[in-house]
Design an enzyme around this catalytic site. Structure first.
Site, short mmCIF file in Angstrom:
data_model
loop_
_atom_site.label_atom_id
_atom_site.label_comp_id
_atom_site.label_asym_id
_atom_site.label_seq_id
_atom_site.Cartn_x
_atom_site.Cartn_y
_atom_site.Cartn_z
N GLY A 144 1.20 -1.43 -0.23
CA GLY A 144 -0.10 0.36 0.16
C GLY A 144 0.30 1.38 0.26
O GLY A 144 2.12 0.76 -0.25
N ALA A 145 0.75 2.13 0.79
CA ALA A 145 1.18 3.65 0.75
C ALA A 145 2.47 3.16 1.33
O ALA A 145 3.45 4.17 0.89
CB ALA A 145 0.36 4.29 1.68
N ASN B 106 2.86 1.12 11.61
CA ASN B 106 2.39 2.43 13.04
C ASN B 106 2.14 1.51 14.54
O ASN B 106 1.50 0.42 14.75
CB ASN B 106 1.32 3.17 12.86
CG ASN B 106 1.64 4.10 12.07
OD1 ASN B 106 2.43 4.62 11.74
ND2 ASN B 106 0.70 4.33 10.54
N LYS C 218 7.24 8.79 17.00
CA LYS C 218 6.08 9.03 15.95
C LYS C 218 5.04 8.53 17.01
O LYS C 218 4.44 9.45 16.09
CB LYS C 218 6.53 7.54 14.80
CG LYS C 218 5.44 7.43 13.74
CD LYS C 218 6.27 8.01 12.67
CE LYS C 218 5.35 8.13 11.38
NZ LYS C 218 5.11 7.13 10.79
N ASN D 150 1.98 10.49 15.25
CA ASN D 150 0.27 9.69 15.52
C ASN D 150 -0.87 9.70 16.10
O ASN D 150 -2.12 9.91 16.31
CB ASN D 150 1.07 8.05 15.45
CG ASN D 150 1.26 7.61 13.62
OD1 ASN D 150 1.92 7.05 13.31
ND2 ASN D 150 1.10 8.51 12.81
#
Lengths: 327, 327
Positions: A9-10, A102, A189, A193
């Site tokens: 995906g991304a 993530n 991170k 997030n």
């Protein structure tokens, strides 16, 4: 080295695509996009230059793929259940897994799937979305920071593989960095997030709107500080300037729909557990531990994060139709 | 006594309509609904029996209305700016204002508009919506609890008027009660309004959905407790059983879209200031006062309320089109 990409995906599509363009031997596991990519190739529209891989190595099933030295796991963590059946087919002897996902402790599922193998964890600081089958739109940033999560008793060997990945990714044009402190990278991170994935869903807004209103900006700032405090409580040391830097980065970022917001708007499961549940649990466990050691009860350092988590759990539990309506 | 009703919506239309049906002399100030009500009358569909007032006394302008003994202010508090020009025309000699509005200290605008007059404040515990011009839908409950806010130096006289209002409303079939502790009634009402108005907007859900999910139910429960603590800090004493009672009432209530949610879905301003801003400010002032007295810094007792307020301020600041999209 030979690379496999699980989850194109991304994130996986972009980095796997760049490695492939750079001449590395890359193999993609695809599901719903297989037919489209077989016909049209893998298309990447990037802020650093657009490109298409007309004939990437693609597979429908893990068991048809060659054994690899590095298996990049770039799935949504909500799909981690498939790793147990997938990774054993892909990780070659001495091979490692590199999770680009993530959240906190998302590597644990990979460790469980291929015990005895090294598992590296990476954080991606980028704005990238999958906009169609086999079609990635990379809008901004792009850095990967990765380090060791499971050294499988061979830390030197795993670090060496890490260095080779850095070299090959760098050669492929990827902005990548090794870290000896993965936990700090993960929490750093999370400082982005947690506020911006979370608020973008609950407030139904992109990052620029959240930053642009005094009330939500103040809230985002407080959430960033809570995550910073949570990290500190867990013994993870982050430079204090990261607080202000997170806010500043977001200000100068292109208006961006976070992956969690896109998941929500499309009625897909959100990574609530990895991004919110897991750090909250880590903090709660640490609090329990400290209470046992010092018999002093500290206040919870992340009350707003907890509330945001509960709000997201509610929204995540609603049927997709209602979610779409809400979008 | 002669009554005026300013704001003939879900609350004013219902209670004014019942008083009028009961034979009281009631005069309604209408704006956008004037023509419709002039043609079709005022229609009330109530859980206690439907009725229509075919020819209520209605006016477009306050200066055309007779002086009244009791002026019921049932506007959204977001429209309180109009009170300064309106109330002086309506409140007769010795007359009082009775505000039936959500929030804390919403009576202050009425006091400022007609200084020297008594102002009573009332909390309405009801599920009622305006579903069209001159058309009220009363779904559940209906109790008014009201008491003195501004006695204008004549407490006995104001209390007497209060008792007469109780008698006349009761005769008209309204479930009404006088209280000597308006502050407690206000905070008790906030224990419902803060969690369920707030979460129904942010989570885009009716009360039954919020109650039906473990995460949001836990959050609502925590918010109720925070409001309870806020009241205690402000010296307002509420029986602890009110916490559980608030939750139980909501469980047995019909699925309900709070007024704040309806405002949001229709792109109208929300009562964020009255329901959230005002109690938060009261608590902050009390904390400052306590800190000065004891030089001890107490933790803020309403962190979730503060966060919910910031989220609502963000949503309230968005253009109506975006709000509707979100609905």
């Amino acid at each position: 080295m030979r690379y496999a990409v699980v989850g194109s995906g991304a994130v996986g599509g972009l980095y796997g695509g760049m490695l492939s363009r750079g001449g590395q031997d890359v193999h993609f596991l695809l599901r719903s996009d297989f037919d489209h990519v077989a016909q049209h190739g893998l298309r990447i529209d990037s802020v650093n230059g657009d490109f298409v891989l007309p004939k990437p190595n693609i597979y429908r099933r893990a068991q048809d793929m060659p054994c690899c030295d590095v298996v990049i796991v770039a799935l949504k963590s909500t799909n981690n259940a498939m790793l147990a059946d997938t990774l054993p087919h892909l990780v070659g002897e001495g091979g490692v897994v590199l999770t680009l996902q993530n959240g906190l402790d998302v590597e644990a599922d990979s460790v469980a799937a291929v015990p005895g193998h090294g598992v590296l964890g990476g954080c991606c600081f980028l704005c990238s979305n999958k906009v169609g089958p086999g079609h990635i739109h990379h809008l901004d940033y792009g850095r990967i920071v990765f380090g060791g999560y499971e050294f499988a008793g061979r830390p030197e060997e795993i670090r060496d593989i890490g260095q080779r990945i850095v070299a090959e990714m760098t050669a492929a044009g990827i902005d990548v960095q090794w870290t000896d402190d993965l936990a700090a990278a993960r929490w750093r991170k999370l400082m982005w997030n947690v506020p911006f994935n979370g608020l973008s869903v609950v407030l139904n807004a992109s990052t620029d709107a959240i930053i642009g209103c005094l009330a939500s900006r103040g809230l985002a700032d407080r959430i960033i500080r809570e995550v910073y405090q949570g990290a500190a409580l867990c013994g993870v040391s982050i430079e204090e300037s990261a607080i202000e830097k997170t806010m500043r980065h977001t200000e100068t970022m292109v208006p961006y729909d976070s992956s969690m917001r896109l998941d929500y708007l499309h009625g897909r499961p959100m990574e609530v557990e990895a991004i919110f549940g897991s750090p909250l649990r880590a903090v709660a466990e640490r609090l329990t531990q400290l209470a046992a050691e010092t018999s002093e009860k500290l206040p919870h350092p992340m009350p707003s994060v907890r509330m945001l988590c509960e709000q997201l759990q509610f929204l995540d539990s609603r049927p997709a139709a209602a979610s779409n309506l809400n979008g």
